[in-house]
Enzyme design. Sequence first.
Site, PDB file in Angstrom:
ATOM      1  N   GLU A 213       0.822  -1.208   0.000  1.00 28.62           N
ATOM      2  CA  GLU A 213       0.000   0.000   0.000  1.00 28.62           C
ATOM      3  C   GLU A 213       0.859   1.262   0.000  1.00 28.62           C
ATOM      4  O   GLU A 213       0.521   2.248  -0.662  1.00 28.62           O
ATOM      5  CB  GLU A 213      -0.950  -0.001   1.200  1.00 28.62           C
ATOM      6  CG  GLU A 213      -2.099  -0.988   1.097  1.00 28.62           C
ATOM      7  CD  GLU A 213      -3.033  -0.697  -0.068  1.00 28.62           C
ATOM      8  OE1 GLU A 213      -3.110   0.465  -0.511  1.00 28.62           O
ATOM      9  OE2 GLU A 213      -3.679  -1.643  -0.554  1.00 28.62           O
TER      10      GLU A 213
ATOM     11  N   TYR B 258      -6.522   5.933   5.132  1.00 29.63           N
ATOM     12  CA  TYR B 258      -6.725   4.971   4.055  1.00 29.63           C
ATOM     13  C   TYR B 258      -5.897   3.705   4.280  1.00 29.63           C
ATOM     14  O   TYR B 258      -6.414   2.590   4.235  1.00 29.63           O
ATOM     15  CB  TYR B 258      -6.381   5.595   2.699  1.00 29.63           C
ATOM     16  CG  TYR B 258      -6.254   4.552   1.615  1.00 29.63           C
ATOM     17  CD1 TYR B 258      -7.385   4.009   1.017  1.00 29.63           C
ATOM     18  CD2 TYR B 258      -5.008   4.074   1.213  1.00 29.63           C
ATOM     19  CE1 TYR B 258      -7.279   3.021   0.050  1.00 29.63           C
ATOM     20  CE2 TYR B 258      -4.887   3.091   0.250  1.00 29.63           C
ATOM     21  CZ  TYR B 258      -6.027   2.568  -0.322  1.00 29.63           C
ATOM     22  OH  TYR B 258      -5.921   1.577  -1.266  1.00 29.63           O
TER      23      TYR B 258
ATOM     24  N   ASP C  88      -9.965   5.811  -0.889  1.00 30.18           N
ATOM     25  CA  ASP C  88      -9.026   6.612  -1.661  1.00 30.18           C
ATOM     26  C   ASP C  88      -9.758   7.210  -2.858  1.00 30.18           C
ATOM     27  O   ASP C  88     -10.988   7.159  -2.938  1.00 30.18           O
ATOM     28  CB  ASP C  88      -7.827   5.766  -2.099  1.00 30.18           C
ATOM     29  CG  ASP C  88      -8.219   4.662  -3.086  1.00 30.18           C
ATOM     30  OD1 ASP C  88      -9.432   4.441  -3.316  1.00 30.18           O
ATOM     31  OD2 ASP C  88      -7.309   4.023  -3.643  1.00 30.18           O
TER      32      ASP C  88
END
Length: 218
Positions: A41, A124, A142
């Site tokens: 991520e 997020y 997001d």
Amino acid sequence: MEQNIEKLQAIVSPLLTWYDENRRILPWREEVSAYRTWVSEIMLQQTRVAAVLPYFQRFMARYPTVQDLARGDEEELLKLWEGLGYYSRARNLQKAAKVIQTEHDGIFPSEYAAIRALPGIGDYTAGAISSICFDAKTPAVDGNVLRVISRILDDHSCTDDIRVKRRFSQELSEIYPAQAGAFTQALMELGATVCLPNGAPQCESCPVGDLCLARKRN
């Protein structure tokens, strides 16, 4: 809000089925851990999946565990990161790894608040790790997810407004299924491969196209 929740509830089942059958095969999905999900991520911020793939493989070969990352040499780490840009991401990864070592006995925390408190992790990323790795009902909202939800609801609110993001997060949290990780990734995948930001969205291929108010209203 109740009306929105009812509309969003209807997308859960078809979206999960679609994701199960159509998801891209990615290394952090095939071998899931909080550490691997976290690294992926962070790498994917501002960077395309295709560009990240070789970096992720090399990173995992050099730093297979959070302990390896915590005690790694910063200069070597930055060299490995070279080409991905935004070098603060790499430095924060190592800072967070050291916090995990010292404050969590080397075990990646499972609670959202503890994940969110790590250096370099925002709402997020914390939501993504919590849901994907621990099946917590914590949306990861997001740009892709904001676009998908605003189109499904035909909501013209400004998605740059933090209040809109929080509202969408709250509404999504109300409809999260037990398969929280799969649902988080299904929303991400839909926004990345079908409900596109540039050019025409591929509505004919969308598993929730019949439920999308923006499509219905053209």
